[in-house]
Design an enzyme around this catalytic site. Structure first.
Site, PDB file in Angstrom:
ATOM      1  N   HIS A   1      -4.832  -6.428  -0.882  1.00 38.40           N
ATOM      2  CA  HIS A   1      -3.559  -5.688  -0.956  1.00 38.40           C
ATOM      3  C   HIS A   1      -2.367  -6.578  -0.588  1.00 38.40           C
ATOM      4  O   HIS A   1      -1.372  -6.632  -1.311  1.00 38.40           O
ATOM      5  CB  HIS A   1      -3.648  -4.470  -0.016  1.00 38.40           C
ATOM      6  CG  HIS A   1      -2.417  -3.619   0.043  1.00 38.40           C
ATOM      7  ND1 HIS A   1      -2.274  -2.465  -0.708  1.00 38.40           N
ATOM      8  CD2 HIS A   1      -1.260  -3.740   0.755  1.00 38.40           C
ATOM      9  CE1 HIS A   1      -1.079  -1.924  -0.453  1.00 38.40           C
ATOM     10  NE2 HIS A   1      -0.442  -2.682   0.430  1.00 38.40           N
ATOM     11  N   GLU A   2      -2.483  -7.299   0.527  1.00 38.32           N
ATOM     12  CA  GLU A   2      -1.354  -8.134   0.965  1.00 38.32           C
ATOM     13  C   GLU A   2      -1.096  -9.294   0.003  1.00 38.32           C
ATOM     14  O   GLU A   2       0.055  -9.699  -0.194  1.00 38.32           O
ATOM     15  CB  GLU A   2      -1.588  -8.661   2.391  1.00 38.32           C
ATOM     16  CG  GLU A   2      -1.674  -7.573   3.469  1.00 38.32           C
ATOM     17  CD  GLU A   2      -0.461  -6.652   3.545  1.00 38.32           C
ATOM     18  OE1 GLU A   2       0.647  -7.068   3.151  1.00 38.32           O
ATOM     19  OE2 GLU A   2      -0.632  -5.500   3.982  1.00 38.32           O
TER      20      GLU A   2
ATOM     21  N   HIS B   1       1.192  -8.222  -2.583  1.00 39.22           N
ATOM     22  CA  HIS B   1       2.600  -8.318  -2.140  1.00 39.22           C
ATOM     23  C   HIS B   1       3.088  -9.764  -2.225  1.00 39.22           C
ATOM     24  O   HIS B   1       4.201 -10.020  -2.702  1.00 39.22           O
ATOM     25  CB  HIS B   1       2.759  -7.816  -0.705  1.00 39.22           C
ATOM     26  CG  HIS B   1       2.632  -6.337  -0.536  1.00 39.22           C
ATOM     27  ND1 HIS B   1       3.173  -5.430  -1.415  1.00 39.22           N
ATOM     28  CD2 HIS B   1       2.043  -5.596   0.440  1.00 39.22           C
ATOM     29  CE1 HIS B   1       2.914  -4.196  -0.987  1.00 39.22           C
ATOM     30  NE2 HIS B   1       2.222  -4.268   0.142  1.00 39.22           N
TER      31      HIS B   1
ATOM     32  N   HIS C   1       4.325  -1.216  -4.150  1.00 39.38           N
ATOM     33  CA  HIS C   1       3.277  -0.190  -4.129  1.00 39.38           C
ATOM     34  C   HIS C   1       3.110   0.541  -5.453  1.00 39.38           C
ATOM     35  O   HIS C   1       4.035   0.633  -6.254  1.00 39.38           O
ATOM     36  CB  HIS C   1       3.529   0.778  -2.968  1.00 39.38           C
ATOM     37  CG  HIS C   1       3.211   0.154  -1.643  1.00 39.38           C
ATOM     38  ND1 HIS C   1       3.900   0.427  -0.489  1.00 39.38           N
ATOM     39  CD2 HIS C   1       2.258  -0.754  -1.307  1.00 39.38           C
ATOM     40  CE1 HIS C   1       3.380  -0.291   0.505  1.00 39.38           C
ATOM     41  NE2 HIS C   1       2.381  -1.027   0.030  1.00 39.38           N
TER      42      HIS C   1
END
Ligand code: TQI
Ligand code: CA
Ligand code: ZN
Ligand code: ZN
Length: 172
Positions: A129-130, A133, A139
């Site tokens: 997930h990170e 980013h 998101h």
């Protein structure tokens, strides 16, 4: 549906490097393996490549465990709450909250495997997930997406959804 940071920042090169900046609560080779597996999820669907270098001085991205206030204006909050944060391109900072009870699976098992401890946080799930980013994804509204801003407690979610793949492929 996936989304981007405002202004759609991206990296202007495809061969990116990362380095570890702090000691981790894990055996170093488990830590390296889990993080490199998380990066592969994104390199498998793009032309991006990721390689580990030994010094943060020469790395595009820096990964480390920190607690409380650690100098970037986004202090960690102790157990639970915020688990980790990463900044949009091209800041290249991915920080993990050292106050969490982290866990790491040895192999790439199917998602949704439950851990014995309900409060243990799966390092690879958070890392995938990170890294999204770090690469420019914000998101998603799609619940199955890695970039959806919630993960069921005690679960593991490491496979990109089609939504994540389309989102990253539109950027790179
Ligand atoms: N950390 C938040 C996150 O990474 C930090 C954050 C909030 C953020 N808003 C943001 C980062 C906007 C970039 C852009 O989303 S967290 C999850 C998930 C967190 C949350 O600790 O709450 C994961 C870290 F998706 F499960 F909610 C990892 Cl996987
Ligand atoms: Ca926390
Ligand atoms: Zn930080
Ligand atoms: Zn997020």
């Amino acid at each position: 549906l996936y989304s981007y940071f405002s202004g759609e920042p991206t990296w202007d090169k495809t061969d990116l490097t990362y380095a570890f900046s702090t000691n981790s609560p894990f055996n170093h080779s488990i830590y390296q393996t889990v993080i490199s597996r998380a990066f592969s999820k994104w390199s498998e669907v793009t032309t991006l490549t990721f390689s580990e270098v030994s010094s943060t001085l020469f790395a595009d991205m820096e990964i480390g465990f920190y607690t409380g206030e650690h100098g970037d204006g986004e202090p960690f909050d102790g157990p639970l709450g915020t688990l980790a944060h990463a900044f949009s391109p091209t800041a290249g900072k991915f920080h993990l909250d050292g106050d969490e009870e982290w866990t790491a699976a040895k192999e790439d098992k199917a998602s949704s495997a439950l851990f014995s401890s309900r409060t243990a946080i799966d390092l690879e799930s958070v890392a995938v997930h990170e890294i999204g980013h770090l690469l420019g994804l914000a998101h998603s509204t799609e619940e199955s997406a890695i970039m959806y801003p919630s993960i069921p407690a005690g679960s593991r979610k490491v496979q990109l959804a089609n939504d994540d793949v389309v989102g990253i492929q539109n950027l790179y």
